[in-house]
Write an enzyme that holds these catalytic residues in place. Structure first.
Site, short mmCIF file in Angstrom:
data_model
loop_
_atom_site.label_atom_id
_atom_site.label_comp_id
_atom_site.label_asym_id
_atom_site.label_seq_id
_atom_site.Cartn_x
_atom_site.Cartn_y
_atom_site.Cartn_z
N TYR A 170 -3.51 4.58 9.30
CA TYR A 170 -2.86 3.32 8.95
C TYR A 170 -1.77 2.96 9.96
O TYR A 170 -1.29 1.83 9.97
CB TYR A 170 -2.28 3.44 7.54
CG TYR A 170 -2.15 2.15 6.77
CD1 TYR A 170 -3.19 1.24 6.70
CD2 TYR A 170 -0.97 1.84 6.11
CE1 TYR A 170 -3.06 0.06 5.98
CE2 TYR A 170 -0.83 0.67 5.39
CZ TYR A 170 -1.88 -0.22 5.34
OH TYR A 170 -1.76 -1.39 4.62
N TYR A 201 0.86 -1.19 0.00
CA TYR A 201 0.00 0.00 0.00
C TYR A 201 0.89 1.23 0.00
O TYR A 201 2.03 1.19 0.51
CB TYR A 201 -0.93 -0.01 1.22
CG TYR A 201 -1.86 1.18 1.30
CD1 TYR A 201 -2.73 1.47 0.25
CD2 TYR A 201 -1.85 2.03 2.40
CE1 TYR A 201 -3.57 2.57 0.30
CE2 TYR A 201 -2.70 3.13 2.47
CZ TYR A 201 -3.55 3.40 1.41
OH TYR A 201 -4.38 4.48 1.46
#
Length: 278
Positions: free
Chosen positions: A161, A151
């Site tokens: 995140y 990612y």
């Protein structure tokens, strides 16, 4: 997805991380089967107890082998069982990622360090373990291909995140390092940086809807789906990409190279204009 082009005819592999029909690994398994591949499916024992993977195994004719990728003995057992079922393998998909800190909504500046070790072990170091044992036990065929799902958080900061940003950065580094060492055998190792995707794992991240919408508005082509990611991974497993290795490949509709979209500029101008009028 298309009807297939037999891009993986005769190829054999290991697919880690399929959880349910929404997961990217699940869609990749279907795409690999469509293209003629045979493979084994693997996930952690706790994930297999949910029972969803049985349906994918039946649909694709793939054996299901439990494996905790943080444990060397379980990876060795997986490799032995894979050799019994398939012999050597031509591709491996690493679609494994989990952060207790993210699940527990711990702020990055207040991480539980034991959980951080788990995040790195599960989400990144597991790739090193898998490739170590696959090579040591002579499971990897020459000319093979390994793909790990990453990612853009490895390069850019997405606050929600949290420590998964760090885990993806480590994952990409391991892929490059192993790619350089497996290159003499014609084995490629790449990571695919997929856009936010509406999977069970993705939607469990706090603020995911905002991340998804933000990326979708900025990417000129919008966010790619799990099935579109599956098609892309098929090309990386195929012989059409024999010299693509040690790369982090962005599959994100152009998000990585975009500044901001006209639509978002207009929306921001309207939003802040309305605030100024208050």
């Amino acid at each position: 997805m298309s009807d297939g082009y037999e891009l993986l005819k005769g190829k054999k592999g290991i697919i880690f991380g399929a959880l349910d029909e929404r997961s990217i690994a699940w869609r990749i398994a279907l795409a690999c089967k469509r293209e003629g591949a045979d493979f084994v499916l693997s996930n952690a024992p706790v994930a297999l107890r949910l029972g969803a993977l049985d349906a994918l195994g039946e649909e694709t004719g793939a054996p299901i082998i439990a494996c905790d990728v943080t444990k060397d003995d379980e990876i060795e057992d997986l490799m032995n069982q894979t050799k019994e079922h398939l012999g050597g393998v031509d591709f491996i998909l690493h679609a494994i990622g989990m952060s207790p800190n993210v699940r527990k909504k711990k702020e990055y500046t207040d991480l539980n360090y034991n959980w951080l070790q788990q995040t790195l072990d599960i989400s990144a170091i597991s790739l090193h373990r898998v490739l170590h044992h696959a090579e040591k036990m002579d499971v990897l065929n020459d000319g093979g291909s390994i793909v790990a799902l990453s990612y853009i958080g490895a390069q850019r900061i997405f606050s929600k995140y949290s420590d998964m940003n760090d885990a993806k950065a480590l994952l990409e580094s391991i892929a490059r390092n192993y790619g350089s060492r497996l290159a003499p055998r014609g084995i490629r190792v790449n990571t695919v940086s997929q856009a936010p995707t509406k999977t069970s794992a993705g939607t469990g991240i706090k603020g995911f809807d905002g991340m998804y919408t933000f990326a979708d508005m900025i990417a000129p082509m919008g966010n790619p789906s799990a099935d579109e990611c599956a098609d892309y991974c098929v090309t990386l497993f195929s012989d059409l990409t024999r010299k693509v290795t040690m790369q982090n490949l962005f599959h994100d509709g152009g998000f990585v190279n975009s500044g901001i979209s006209e639509e978002m500029i207009n929306d921001l101008a309207k939003f802040y204009g309305d605030k100024d009028d208050e």
